[in-house]
Each structure stands twice: as C-alpha cells, then as structure tokens.
Write an enzyme that holds these catalytic residues in place. Structure first.
Site, PDB file in Angstrom:
ATOM      1  CB  CYS A 218      -0.933  -0.020   1.200  1.00 37.02           C
ATOM      2  SG  CYS A 218      -1.937   1.464   1.288  1.00 37.02           S
TER       3      CYS A 218
ATOM      4  CB  CYS B  41      -0.689   2.538   4.077  1.00 31.15           C
ATOM      5  SG  CYS B  41      -2.072   1.805   3.261  1.00 31.15           S
ATOM      6  CG  ASP B  42       3.138   1.238   4.442  1.00 27.68           C
ATOM      7  OD1 ASP B  42       2.676   1.693   5.510  1.00 27.68           O
ATOM      8  OD2 ASP B  42       2.935   0.069   4.061  1.00 27.68           O
TER       9      ASP B  42
END
Ligand code: NDP
Length: 312
Positions: free
Chosen positions: A135, A138-139
């Site tokens: 992701c 997200c990261d």
C-alpha cells in the site's frame, strides 16, 4: 444470545454501503459488519477521479466517509467485526462474528471485496514492514527522498508509482511483460514522469538487506538466451499485482470460480444459496471498479427485499 437480523451486510466498501443505503430505505433494518478494512480498498488509495459526480475528483477516504454517513442517515446499524464462520445450510442463515457472536440472518449480502496479492517470495515475509508494503498510500510517507520499486503493470501499479514519485527520489516500475496493462492515461503519467524508470520484462528473484530492504535481485528476460540478472538498490518494495477475493470463509457453501470470485447469476447478484447475495469485488473478476461495486450493492439490496417479501 443469538440475534435475528432481516438483512445482514458483510463489508464496508462501495458495495456494502450502497446495499446498506438501499436496504435501510426499504425498511429492511440492515446490520452492516465493517470487516477488517473499514471503508474497503478505496481507503488505501489517494484520489478518485472516475466516480461520477465528482468532476474535480475526490479524496478516497472522504468519499468512503460520505458513503458511510449516507448509510447512517437511513439508520443502518454499522458495527465493527469480522465474519469468522457461516452455516448457509440452514434458514435463517447462521453467521459467526469474531469467533463468538452468533447471528441468524434471513438474508445475507456478501460484499467483502478483495485483498492485495503478494509474489510469494520468502523475502516478502522477511522484510514485511521493513521495506515491503502492498500500500503506497499507507506507507509511501516513510520513503520520502528514497528509492523504491513498484511491482506490476496495471492501473494500481501506475497509480502507486506516480504517487511514490511525488515523494521519492526515484521509482522503478518492475513489469513482467514488455508492455503495461494500465489504461492509456495512467501509462502516459508514468512515461512522462522522469522519476519513474520502467523495467519491462523483469521478474523479482529476491530482496536483500541487513535488517531493512537495501536492494532487489531481478531477472531480465527470464528463460531467453539473453537472460540477465539485474541488481537494483532500493529502500522500499511495493506490490501492486492485483487482488485476491475475500471469499474463503463462505466457500463451504458458496460456489466460486478457480480464483475464488463468487459466482453469481447472469445480470443478478444471486449466489447458489437462496437468500445469500454477493456484490462488489468479491464477485467481480472483470471490472473491479467502485462504481460497479456500488451498482451491484444496490442490486443485492433490491434482491434481498424481493426475497424477504416472497418468504414472509
Ligand atoms: P490488474 O490485474 O489490472 O494488474 C495486475 C498487474 O500485476 C498486471 O500488470 C500483471 O501482469 C501484474 N502481475 C500479476 N501477477 C504478477 C506476478 N506474479 N509478478 C509480476 N507481475 C504480476 O490489477 P490492478 O490492481 O492494477 O487493477 C485492478 C482493477 O482496478 C483494474 O480494472 C484497474 O483498471 C482498476 N483500477 C483503476 C484505477 C483508477 O482508474 N483510478 C486505479 C487502480 C485500479 P500481467 O499484465 O503480465 O498480467
């Protein structure tokens, strides 16, 4: 104590929430269990540009909060919890939440979506959270000004590569074929971004690094006379190679194809079990779009209403 529900909706993506909006407006008093990822896969992405009604695009998380707010407006009972077992051989259907709570449901709408796939390399486990991610949204933040690689040649891979290029100093896009599968507009974004280098006909052999990912070993033109081993120095390795439908818990009763996508009747979200409907990506190996998921959620709720009227 066992709870009796008229319409149980499992999943909180566009399919689940749309089913909830329609079911609650039809007085089915739906209960929706959100599952592992509240708001579904879209909460893992950035901006949605292709959902009608948003000419300027919309932040994916805002869109999903709006879906939820609309379902709540009509009194959908939204709960956190994951379905861990079902018994669809009985009527009402039995559904177990979080391994303990038992629900009896007259109708069930499965809208559990799909989850990111991994290559299956041992190194993906070894470096999970230490350079490996599925992701970018997200990261990606953790890799500012660093070098990363994205695996895949579809829209997700191109979108994630473009997003990461806005944060990172360089992005490799590792593509196993000699072309991208992504839509033309996404391809252009990638090809016009000087921070992205596309490595066509490359496959990943493994990752290396002391504690965190420091590089990847790739093979170019595997099996060809000019096969070549390629070493890239990277800090992050992002998977964007598609998804696996979240249907495992239902498979004892519900027919799926060989990839696990729930089989439904032509044009209708009916499964092989009466009173159980499937909507969204869990039953869509072809289109996998939020708008299609929303539409199938609507159909599933209308089918549930019809089923309940016939089986009073
Ligand atoms: P896709 O299935 O479209 O693409 C998966 C990509 O990963 C393909 O390039 C595939 O290669 C590659 N791949 C699969 N397995 C491996 C492997 N083992 N090793 C290396 N590469 C692999 O998935 P996406 O998640 O990209 O997209 C899913 C759907 O969502 C699509 O319909 C897409 O259009 C849509 N989408 C739309 C977006 C938007 O419009 N904003 C954003 C993101 C997704 P190969 O081509 O060789 O099979």
């Amino acid at each position: 104590m066992t709870e009796r529900i008229k319409c149980l909706i499992i999943g909180s993506g566009p399919a689940g929430y749309t089913a909830a909006i329609y079911a609650s407006r039809a007085n089915l008093n739906p209960v929706l269990y959100e599952g592992m990822l509240c708001g579904g896969q879209l909460t893992q992405t950035t901006e949605i540009e292709n959902f009608p009604g948003y000419p300027e695009g919309i932040d994916a998380n805002i869109m999903m909060s709006d879906f939820r707010a609309q379902a709540e407006r009509f009194n959908t009972d939204i709960r956190s919890g994951v379905v861990t077992d079902v018994d669809f051989s009985v009527s009402p259907k039995k559904v177990i939440i979080d391994g303990e709570k038992e629900i009896e449901a007259d109708t069930v709408i499965i809208a559990t979506g799909a989850s990111a796939k991994y290559l299956g390399l041992a190194d993906e486990h070894k470096y999970m959270g230490k350079g490996v991610s599925a992701c970018a949204t997200c990261d990606g933040f953790f890799y500012r000004k660093k070098v990363v690689a994205v695996v895949g040649g579809g829209d997700t891979a191109c979108e994630e590569a473009s997003y990461l290029a806005s944060l990172c100093s360089k992005v490799y896009l590792i593509v196993r074929k000699p072309y991208l599968r992504a839509s033309k507009v996404m391809q252009e974004r990638v090809f016009n971004n000087e921070k992205i280098e596309v490595l066509f006909e490359h496959n990943t052999l493994g990752l290396y690094g002391e504690e965190f990912v420091e590089g990847a070993k790739l093979v170019k033109r595997k099996g060809e006379p000019d096969e070549e081993i390629v070493d890239i120095k990277i800090d992050g390795f992002f998977l964007a190679i598609g998804h696996h439908p979240n249907s495992d818990v239902f498979k004892k009763y519900i027919e799926t194809d060989e990839e696990g996508y729930i089989k439904t009747a032509p044009y209708r979200p009916l499964t092989n079990i009466e009173g159980v409907f499937a909507a969204g990506d869990v039953a869509d190996p072809i289109y996998r779009q939020a708008i299609c998921a929303a539409a199938s959620g609507c159909k599933a709720a209308m089918e549930a209403e019809k089923y309940l009227a016939l089986h009073k």
